[in-house]
Design a protein around this motif. Structure first.
Motif, PDB file in Angstrom:
ATOM      1  N   UNK A   1       0.838  -1.210   0.000  1.00 14.73           N
ATOM      2  CA  UNK A   1       0.000   0.000   0.000  1.00 14.73           C
ATOM      3  C   UNK A   1       0.871   1.257   0.000  1.00 14.73           C
ATOM      4  N   UNK A   2       1.883   1.290   0.859  1.00 12.62           N
ATOM      5  CA  UNK A   2       2.754   2.464   0.943  1.00 12.62           C
ATOM      6  C   UNK A   2       3.588   2.639  -0.324  1.00 12.62           C
ATOM      7  N   UNK A   3       4.004   1.523  -0.917  1.00 11.42           N
ATOM      8  CA  UNK A   3       4.743   1.603  -2.182  1.00 11.42           C
ATOM      9  C   UNK A   3       3.846   2.153  -3.287  1.00 11.42           C
ATOM     10  N   UNK A   4       2.580   1.751  -3.282  1.00 15.85           N
ATOM     11  CA  UNK A   4       1.607   2.257  -4.262  1.00 15.85           C
ATOM     12  C   UNK A   4       1.351   3.754  -4.098  1.00 15.85           C
ATOM     13  N   UNK A   5       1.519   4.241  -2.874  1.00 13.17           N
ATOM     14  CA  UNK A   5       1.355   5.669  -2.614  1.00 13.17           C
ATOM     15  C   UNK A   5       2.634   6.453  -2.922  1.00 13.17           C
TER      16      UNK A   5
END
Length: 257
Positions: free
Chosen positions: A79-83
């Motif tokens: 999720x954080x990588x996608x952000x």
């Protein structure tokens, strides 16, 4: 008027966030799985450990960066990588991910993905067709390469999404799934069993079995959201990795894996 003011403030904050670099000055901020020993994990003191961590420390030193790690549960890491908050390691390529992420060209590591079931379950795996209509679990956010992605789209098995390896072990013991996918090989399974909080899992550890044929050999990469415009950094990582391999400086990592 007031609403317009707050909209402008919000826009500026978003703009600031989007222009912040994952590589800040001399640091590269990296996320990844916090519980995939011996590959990548947090130890009892919450320090990042594993051969992927050691590898990235060597590579970043070669390109004059210091790696800073934000290891967490895999769904949150993805999720954080996608952000665009962090670079991510231990990341498989897929057609969907290639649309939004830049990847290193050189794999950091090849992950042996295996199918785990129980001794009483008759599940076999000689061809991918053997998994048809079987309940196979995988972590939320996990993608084990192109064959995994293809089987999901074509209903090659009945996909069961979970949030932890421990829940997969529990589902197996409860006969609620036929198997689950894990890497790297037997090391990954043993680590998951030893790290389980449910005492029943360790008590019944001899009931688990790994199917002889691996699901696949999955290349793992480092990736960064495309909008971060960090392809030049990934190119430097590729060049450093090739150089270090050629000089034999990574043989202690790759040699026995």
């Amino acid at each position: 008027m007031l609403l317009s003011y707050f909209k402008n403030i919000l826009f500026c904050l978003l703009l600031l966030f989007c222009t912040m670099s994952i590589a800040e000055e001399d640091r590269l901020i990296i996320t990844g799985n916090n519980s995939r020993a011996p590959k990548i994990y947090l130890d009892e003191m919450q320090h990042p450990k594993g051969y992927l961590i050691e590898l990235m420390n060597i590579i970043t030193k070669e390109i004059n960066l210091t790696a800073e790690y934000k290891l967490q549960n895999w769904p949150k890491a993805v999720e954080d990588a996608n952000l665009g908050k962090y670079a991510i390691i231990g990341f498989s390529r897929s057609n969907e991910r290639l649309k939004i992420f830049d990847f290193s060209e050189e794999p950091l590591y090849y992950d042996k993905i295996v199918v785990v079931t129980t001794k009483k379950n008759p599940l076999k795996f000689e061809t991918y067709e053997d998994l048809k209509n079987k309940k196979i679990a995988a972590l939320r956010g996990a993608n084990y390469g192109y064959i995994f992605e293809k089987m999901l789209k074509e209903n090659g098995f009945n996909y069961v999404e979970t949030f932890s390896i421990e829940s997969q072990l529990e589902l197996l013991l409860q006969d609620k799934i036929d198997g689950f996918l894990i890497g790297p090989g037997a090391e990954g399974l043993n680590s998951a069993i030893m790290g389980a909080k449910n005492p029943e899992i360790q008590k019944r550890r001899n009931e688990f079995r790994i199917l002889k044929k691996p699901f696949n050999l999955d290349p793992n990469y480092i990736a960064i959201l495309k909008s971060r415009n960090q392809k030049p950094l990934l190119n430097k990582i590729d060049e450093a990795l090739k150089k270090l391999k050629a000089e034999g400086k990574l043989s202690h990592i790759y040699g026995d894996k």
